[in-house]
Motif scaffolding. Structure first.
Motif, PDB file in Angstrom:
ATOM      1  N   PHE A 179     -66.172 -14.748 -23.866  1.00 22.39           N
ATOM      2  CA  PHE A 179     -65.782 -15.700 -22.732  1.00 22.39           C
ATOM      3  C   PHE A 179     -66.380 -15.176 -21.491  1.00 22.39           C
ATOM      4  N   GLY A 180     -67.377 -14.238 -21.637  1.00 22.51           N
ATOM      5  CA  GLY A 180     -68.220 -13.816 -20.320  1.00 22.51           C
ATOM      6  C   GLY A 180     -67.553 -12.775 -19.691  1.00 22.51           C
ATOM      7  N   ILE A 181     -66.412 -12.246 -20.352  1.00 21.51           N
ATOM      8  CA  ILE A 181     -65.862 -11.309 -19.458  1.00 21.51           C
ATOM      9  C   ILE A 181     -66.484  -9.895 -19.628  1.00 21.51           C
ATOM     10  N   SER A 182     -67.007  -9.286 -18.424  1.00 21.11           N
ATOM     11  CA  SER A 182     -67.651  -8.029 -18.590  1.00 21.11           C
ATOM     12  C   SER A 182     -67.034  -6.668 -19.253  1.00 21.11           C
ATOM     13  N   ASN A 183     -67.857  -5.853 -19.702  1.00 22.08           N
ATOM     14  CA  ASN A 183     -67.385  -4.786 -20.521  1.00 22.08           C
ATOM     15  C   ASN A 183     -66.496  -4.053 -19.634  1.00 22.08           C
ATOM     16  N   ASP A 184     -66.678  -3.675 -18.135  1.00 22.55           N
ATOM     17  CA  ASP A 184     -65.777  -3.005 -17.464  1.00 22.55           C
ATOM     18  C   ASP A 184     -64.325  -3.601 -17.343  1.00 22.55           C
ATOM     19  N   THR A 230     -56.870 -11.014 -30.690  1.00 25.22           N
ATOM     20  CA  THR A 230     -56.701 -12.113 -30.293  1.00 25.22           C
ATOM     21  C   THR A 230     -55.725 -12.257 -29.118  1.00 25.22           C
ATOM     22  N   THR A 231     -54.802 -11.951 -29.163  1.00 27.27           N
ATOM     23  CA  THR A 231     -53.649 -11.808 -28.074  1.00 27.27           C
ATOM     24  C   THR A 231     -54.200 -11.107 -26.753  1.00 27.27           C
ATOM     25  N   LEU A 232     -54.585  -9.844 -26.866  1.00 28.71           N
ATOM     26  CA  LEU A 232     -55.063  -9.163 -25.592  1.00 28.71           C
ATOM     27  C   LEU A 232     -56.488  -9.837 -24.912  1.00 28.71           C
ATOM     28  N   THR A 233     -57.425 -10.561 -25.919  1.00 30.60           N
ATOM     29  CA  THR A 233     -58.234 -11.187 -25.395  1.00 30.60           C
ATOM     30  C   THR A 233     -57.823 -12.647 -24.655  1.00 30.60           C
ATOM     31  N   MET A 234     -57.094 -13.238 -25.117  1.00 31.13           N
ATOM     32  CA  MET A 234     -56.247 -14.241 -24.363  1.00 31.13           C
ATOM     33  C   MET A 234     -55.542 -13.936 -23.231  1.00 31.13           C
ATOM     34  N   ALA A 235     -54.965 -12.741 -23.062  1.00 36.25           N
ATOM     35  CA  ALA A 235     -54.343 -12.391 -22.074  1.00 36.25           C
ATOM     36  C   ALA A 235     -55.142 -12.106 -21.026  1.00 36.25           C
ATOM     37  N   ALA A 236     -56.549 -11.509 -21.370  1.00 32.41           N
ATOM     38  CA  ALA A 236     -57.463 -11.278 -20.465  1.00 32.41           C
ATOM     39  C   ALA A 236     -58.042 -12.504 -19.679  1.00 32.41           C
ATOM     40  N   THR A 237     -58.286 -13.661 -20.539  1.00 35.89           N
ATOM     41  CA  THR A 237     -58.758 -14.817 -19.937  1.00 35.89           C
ATOM     42  C   THR A 237     -57.929 -15.442 -19.061  1.00 35.89           C
ATOM     43  N   ASN A 238     -56.655 -15.211 -19.271  1.00 36.19           N
ATOM     44  CA  ASN A 238     -55.534 -15.860 -18.307  1.00 36.19           C
ATOM     45  C   ASN A 238     -55.475 -15.011 -17.211  1.00 36.19           C
ATOM     46  N   THR A 239     -55.647 -13.657 -17.406  1.00 34.70           N
ATOM     47  CA  THR A 239     -55.757 -12.757 -15.970  1.00 34.70           C
ATOM     48  C   THR A 239     -57.017 -13.208 -15.190  1.00 34.70           C
ATOM     49  N   MET A 240     -58.023 -13.424 -15.654  1.00 34.45           N
ATOM     50  CA  MET A 240     -59.393 -13.619 -15.031  1.00 34.45           C
ATOM     51  C   MET A 240     -59.526 -15.241 -14.742  1.00 34.45           C
ATOM     52  N   GLY A 241     -58.489 -15.999 -15.013  1.00 39.07           N
ATOM     53  CA  GLY A 241     -58.233 -17.347 -14.721  1.00 39.07           C
ATOM     54  C   GLY A 241     -59.512 -18.247 -15.382  1.00 39.07           C
ATOM     55  N   ILE A 242     -59.702 -17.974 -16.494  1.00 33.62           N
ATOM     56  CA  ILE A 242     -60.811 -18.557 -17.488  1.00 33.62           C
ATOM     57  C   ILE A 242     -60.160 -19.702 -18.319  1.00 33.62           C
ATOM     58  N   THR A 243     -60.585 -20.872 -18.183  1.00 35.24           N
ATOM     59  CA  THR A 243     -60.012 -21.956 -18.933  1.00 35.24           C
ATOM     60  C   THR A 243     -60.683 -21.924 -20.503  1.00 35.24           C
ATOM     61  N   VAL A 244     -59.710 -21.709 -21.514  1.00 34.17           N
ATOM     62  CA  VAL A 244     -60.161 -21.406 -22.830  1.00 34.17           C
ATOM     63  C   VAL A 244     -59.741 -22.756 -23.644  1.00 34.17           C
ATOM     64  N   THR A 245     -60.718 -23.410 -24.103  1.00 36.21           N
ATOM     65  CA  THR A 245     -60.381 -24.609 -24.841  1.00 36.21           C
ATOM     66  C   THR A 245     -59.999 -24.350 -26.298  1.00 36.21           C
ATOM     67  N   PHE A 246     -59.346 -25.252 -27.061  1.00 39.28           N
ATOM     68  CA  PHE A 246     -59.151 -25.026 -28.445  1.00 39.28           C
ATOM     69  C   PHE A 246     -59.941 -24.787 -29.313  1.00 39.28           C
TER      70      PHE A 246
END
Length: 406
Positions: free
Chosen positions: A352-357, A301-317
């Protein structure tokens, strides 16, 4: 020589482990080139991993063939605690990620094969369950070991007393051998700490300090707040003496071995020390090392949320809550070896649509911080196996009017 060994064994194991830890730190910083010292750690973990599958197989089989019909079982309550602990751990990581958002420097690549989805994870678990029983023991496939031990144990319930006694003698012999190995823990930990400091060093973690703090903070919160609440709801008395006992006797060892599977014998010994029913903990402990992965749920969970922050993806609750559920289910497919949770991160990232790469680069970051992350994760995972097993049995004791003490 025998007097020296006897005096050494009379010293508390915890004190001996602390001495081994201190020696490992000093040697790792002073003579990092002395690679031979690190072999002590490899020998220790290797011996635990070699004996653990055999111990689990014979212990579960013997317990089930000895089990009398009509005896109560608390496996349902233990499994409920396992999944409740994982779900609350994942939710804790979601809240912490919103409160303390982190970003990652995604510049490195990682080569690994990640599962394609939850269906693939469940498929792998089912295939592992029906693998060749001899191969399951050799490969330390604990799902297969557990399933075949249950099958043979039930099949042998009608066997003669001589056969059951032989299984009991084998189990006792394996338990003694395990105790001998655990007695060497100070030297093993010396080697493990030396290897960590001499190869990785402390500076490697500086650039990832924030994400490490979030991960470790979540795991400490679960260990000292969430888990005690779950235990209190079962035993209705101060849970912290039991929590601290499990962390001291199980969590510290798991922190250094970084393997839930290798820590199975340690948890078995702890359950025996707590006076628990061997028929129950001989099944719940190996099961927990396979599916009870609260630390893994936090990592995913933590590393996935960090990845969304890095990619600028808004995560709803609501999406974050869905991530908690996915992380909980995925964590059940985590192997009981070091770094087992990291390859499940791409699955969570795909929500969140983050690519596998990109996701595999996050996995690479996980391996960089793995010395700290995976050690804390395994300590939480393994200590909670024993904690929840004890809580479920003490719950039955409370209902029966028996005094709960440890």
């Amino acid at each position: 020589m025998m007097n020296i060994i006897k005096k050494w064994n009379n010293i508390s194991l915890v004190k001996r482990i602390i001495a081994g830890l201190a020696a490992g730190i000093i040697l790792g910083l002073a003579v990092p080139q002395a690679e031979m010292i690190g072999i002590l750690g490899d020998l220790f973990v290797g011996a635990l991993k070699a004996l653990a599958p055999l111990l689990v197989f014979f212990l579960v089989m013997h317990s089930l063939c000895r089990h009398q019909k009509g005896n109560s079982s608390n496996m349902k309550q233990i499994i409920i605690l396992y999944f409740a602990g994982m779900l609350l751990a994942a939710f804790t990581a979601v809240v912490a990620s919103f409160l303390f958002p982190s970003e990652l420097a995604l510049a490195e690549s990682a080569e690994a094969s990640a599962p394609g989805g939850i269906v693939e994870i469940l498929e792998n678990l089912l295939l592992s369950a029906v693998s060749n029983p001899i191969g399951a023991i050799v490969d330390a496939n604990y799902v297969g070991v557990l399933v075949w031990a249950v099958i043979f144990g039930l099949a042998l319930r009608g066997a003669g007393e001589v056969t059951k006694d032989v299984l009991g003698n084998i189990t006792d012999g394996l338990s003694v051998a395990i105790r001998w190995v655990i007695n060497c823990a100070p030297f093993g930990i010396l080697g493990l700490v030396f290897t960590t400091l001499s190869t990785t060093g402390i500076k490697a973690f500086a650039s990832y300090g924030k994400i490490i703090l979030v991960l470790v903070g979540c795991m400490l919160f679960v260990a000292f707040v969430v888990n005690p609440i779950l235990v209190f709801l079962n035993i209705r008395q101060n849970p912290y003496p039991l929590v601290l006992t499990c962390i001291k006797d199980s969590g510290i060892m798991a922190f250094f071995t970084r393997s839930s599977a290798a820590n199975i014998p340690v948890n078995m010994a702890l359950c025996k020390k707590l006076g628990l029913d061997e028929e129950k903990y001989s099944v719940s402990i190996p099961l927990g090392s396979t599916i009870n992965m609260a630390g893994a749920a936090i990592t995913i969970t933590t590393l996935t949320m960090a990845a969304t922050n890095t990619m600028g993806i808004t995560v709803t609750f609501p999406m974050a809550l869905l991530l908690s559920v996915v992380a909980t289910i995925s964590a059940c497919g985590t192997s009981g070896v070091a770094g087992g949770s990291l390859l499940l991160i791409p699955l969570a990232c795909s929500l969140f649509g983050i690519s596998n790469d990109i996701a595999m680069q996050v996995v690479g970051v996980g391996f960089i911080i793995g010395v700290i992350q995976d050690s804390c994760e395994t300590a939480l995972n393994s200590s909670s196996d024993a904690l929840f097993t004890a809580a479920a049995e003490f719950r039955n004791w409370r209902k029966q009017g028996k005094k709960i003490q440890w």
